[in-house]
Scaffold this motif. Structure first.
Motif, PDB file in Angstrom:
ATOM      1  N   SER A 174      14.014 -50.857  20.121  1.00 22.17           N
ATOM      2  CA  SER A 174      13.070 -50.996  21.241  1.00 22.17           C
ATOM      3  C   SER A 174      13.069 -52.414  21.783  1.00 22.17           C
ATOM      4  O   SER A 174      13.560 -53.351  21.151  1.00 22.17           O
ATOM      5  CB  SER A 174      11.646 -50.628  20.793  1.00 22.17           C
ATOM      6  N   ASP A 175      12.504 -52.559  22.959  1.00 19.68           N
ATOM      7  CA  ASP A 175      12.286 -53.886  23.528  1.00 19.68           C
ATOM      8  C   ASP A 175      11.068 -54.493  22.846  1.00 19.68           C
ATOM      9  O   ASP A 175       9.932 -54.187  23.173  1.00 19.68           O
ATOM     10  CB  ASP A 175      12.056 -53.776  25.046  1.00 19.68           C
ATOM     11  N   TYR A 176      11.315 -55.326  21.854  1.00 18.74           N
ATOM     12  CA  TYR A 176      10.208 -55.833  21.041  1.00 18.74           C
ATOM     13  C   TYR A 176       9.231 -56.674  21.854  1.00 18.74           C
ATOM     14  O   TYR A 176       8.073 -56.829  21.490  1.00 18.74           O
ATOM     15  CB  TYR A 176      10.742 -56.653  19.861  1.00 18.74           C
ATOM     16  N   SER A 177       9.686 -57.236  22.971  1.00 13.90           N
ATOM     17  CA  SER A 177       8.804 -58.109  23.750  1.00 13.90           C
ATOM     18  C   SER A 177       7.605 -57.352  24.308  1.00 13.90           C
ATOM     19  O   SER A 177       6.600 -57.943  24.683  1.00 13.90           O
ATOM     20  CB  SER A 177       9.582 -58.765  24.894  1.00 13.90           C
ATOM     21  N   ALA A 178       7.726 -56.006  24.365  1.00 17.27           N
ATOM     22  CA  ALA A 178       6.599 -55.214  24.857  1.00 17.27           C
ATOM     23  C   ALA A 178       5.486 -55.149  23.817  1.00 17.27           C
ATOM     24  O   ALA A 178       4.342 -54.872  24.155  1.00 17.27           O
ATOM     25  CB  ALA A 178       7.070 -53.805  25.201  1.00 17.27           C
ATOM     26  N   HIS A 179       5.828 -55.417  22.545  1.00 11.58           N
ATOM     27  CA  HIS A 179       4.904 -55.358  21.401  1.00 11.58           C
ATOM     28  C   HIS A 179       3.853 -54.256  21.584  1.00 11.58           C
ATOM     29  O   HIS A 179       2.645 -54.493  21.602  1.00 11.58           O
ATOM     30  CB  HIS A 179       4.236 -56.721  21.135  1.00 11.58           C
ATOM     31  N   THR A 180       4.349 -53.014  21.731  1.00 16.10           N
ATOM     32  CA  THR A 180       3.469 -51.868  21.908  1.00 16.10           C
ATOM     33  C   THR A 180       2.960 -51.371  20.563  1.00 16.10           C
ATOM     34  O   THR A 180       3.411 -51.807  19.497  1.00 16.10           O
ATOM     35  CB  THR A 180       4.215 -50.731  22.621  1.00 16.10           C
ATOM     36  N   GLU A 181       2.016 -50.419  20.614  1.00 14.55           N
ATOM     37  CA  GLU A 181       1.427 -49.901  19.383  1.00 14.55           C
ATOM     38  C   GLU A 181       2.471 -49.205  18.519  1.00 14.55           C
ATOM     39  O   GLU A 181       2.447 -49.305  17.290  1.00 14.55           O
ATOM     40  CB  GLU A 181       0.305 -48.920  19.728  1.00 14.55           C
ATOM     41  N   LYS A 182       3.395 -48.468  19.173  1.00 12.02           N
ATOM     42  CA  LYS A 182       4.484 -47.819  18.454  1.00 12.02           C
ATOM     43  C   LYS A 182       5.806 -48.364  18.976  1.00 12.02           C
ATOM     44  O   LYS A 182       6.059 -48.305  20.176  1.00 12.02           O
ATOM     45  CB  LYS A 182       4.441 -46.301  18.651  1.00 12.02           C
ATOM     46  N   SER A 183       6.634 -48.875  18.088  1.00 11.89           N
ATOM     47  CA  SER A 183       7.916 -49.444  18.487  1.00 11.89           C
ATOM     48  C   SER A 183       9.013 -48.862  17.606  1.00 11.89           C
ATOM     49  O   SER A 183       8.963 -48.973  16.376  1.00 11.89           O
ATOM     50  CB  SER A 183       7.914 -50.973  18.358  1.00 11.89           C
ATOM     51  N   THR A 184      10.007 -48.221  18.232  1.00 10.34           N
ATOM     52  CA  THR A 184      11.140 -47.680  17.486  1.00 10.34           C
ATOM     53  C   THR A 184      12.081 -48.821  17.150  1.00 10.34           C
ATOM     54  O   THR A 184      12.693 -49.412  18.033  1.00 10.34           O
ATOM     55  CB  THR A 184      11.885 -46.617  18.312  1.00 10.34           C
ATOM     56  N   ILE A 185      12.174 -49.151  15.866  1.00  9.45           N
ATOM     57  CA  ILE A 185      13.034 -50.266  15.481  1.00  9.45           C
ATOM     58  C   ILE A 185      14.425 -49.783  15.084  1.00  9.45           C
ATOM     59  O   ILE A 185      15.372 -50.566  15.047  1.00  9.45           O
ATOM     60  CB  ILE A 185      12.404 -51.113  14.350  1.00  9.45           C
TER      61      ILE A 185
END
Length: 231
Positions: free
Chosen positions: A145-156
């Motif tokens: 995922s685009d980590y910069s979005a720092h969303t609640e759920k992030s597919t790593i």
């Protein structure tokens, strides 16, 4: 074969002999991702994980030609998709916002991700069977995922693997590097099934700690008395 697919539907014509039995086998992919020289043993060309271009679809249809008619087939994925989803990137980011250290946020984002599990190396488009079980270590250099979005759920981590129509239970070893340190997990009893997504959810970037703070009003010991003559 047809290149340059646009949209989700393709139309083409074939000449069939009447009253003859046919088996139609369909395979759709991004060119270069799979070896399709033999549709009875389709193989993955690159095991590099985390690439949406590895998505593919298939169908097998048995048909007896009787008259001029329109035949249709619907293609489905031949594999399962496994996603490792962390639920704490936003919590980590908000802590850094409060501390004024957001410049360090990128250091903690997963890199060098690895997932090791048993999967299949070949898929038979004509029968839907899988074969050649092997243990693979799938590598993903950076967070999916685009980590910069720092969303609640992030597919790593995300990857595909040939799978059966029945649910299978897998054990997986997963690891990544965060701020220079390796963090490893062992996932057990993970269900995978053809054309299904399996989402493994957790707070993989952090750990919860609960403090209990108690005030102790007692002095240490019995106290110390000092007799001193002021004169």
């Amino acid at each position: 074969e047809k290149d340059g697919q646009e949209g989700l539907t393709n139309t083409f014509q074939v000449v069939l002999i009447k009253n003859q039995s046919y088996k139609f086998a369909f395979w759709a992919d991004t060119k270069g991702m799979y070896d399709t020289a033999d549709l009875r043993a389709v193989k993955t060309v690159s095991r590099k994980a985390g690439r949406d271009c590895r998505d593919a679809f298939f169908a097998e249809v048995d048909y007896i030609s009787k008259k001029n008619e329109t035949i249709s087939a619907k293609l489905y994925r031949p594999f399962a998709q496994v996603n490792v989803v962390t639920l704490d990137l936003d919590k980590i980011y908000q802590q850094m916002v409060a501390a004024g250290t957001t410049a360090d946020y990128g250091k903690f984002i997963p890199t060098d991700l690895k997932l090791s599990c048993e999967t299949y190396n070949e898929f038979n488009v004509l029968t839907g069977d899988v074969s050649a079980p092997q243990t693979y270590e799938l590598n993903l250099a950076s967070c999916y995922s685009d980590y910069s979005a720092h969303t609640e759920k992030s597919t790593i981590f995300m990857d595909y693997g040939f799978a059966t129509e029945e649910k299978e239970i897998k054990d997986m070893a997963f690891s990544f590097v965060s701020n220079g340190e390796e963090i490893a997990y062992n996932f057990t009893n993970i269900p995978v099934r053809r054309n299904y997504r399996t989402n493994i959810l957790g707070g993989f970037m952090s750990a919860d700690a609960q403090w209990t703070v108690e005030i102790d009003p007692d002095w240490y010991g019995d106290g110390t008395s000092v007799d001193e003559d002021p004169w």
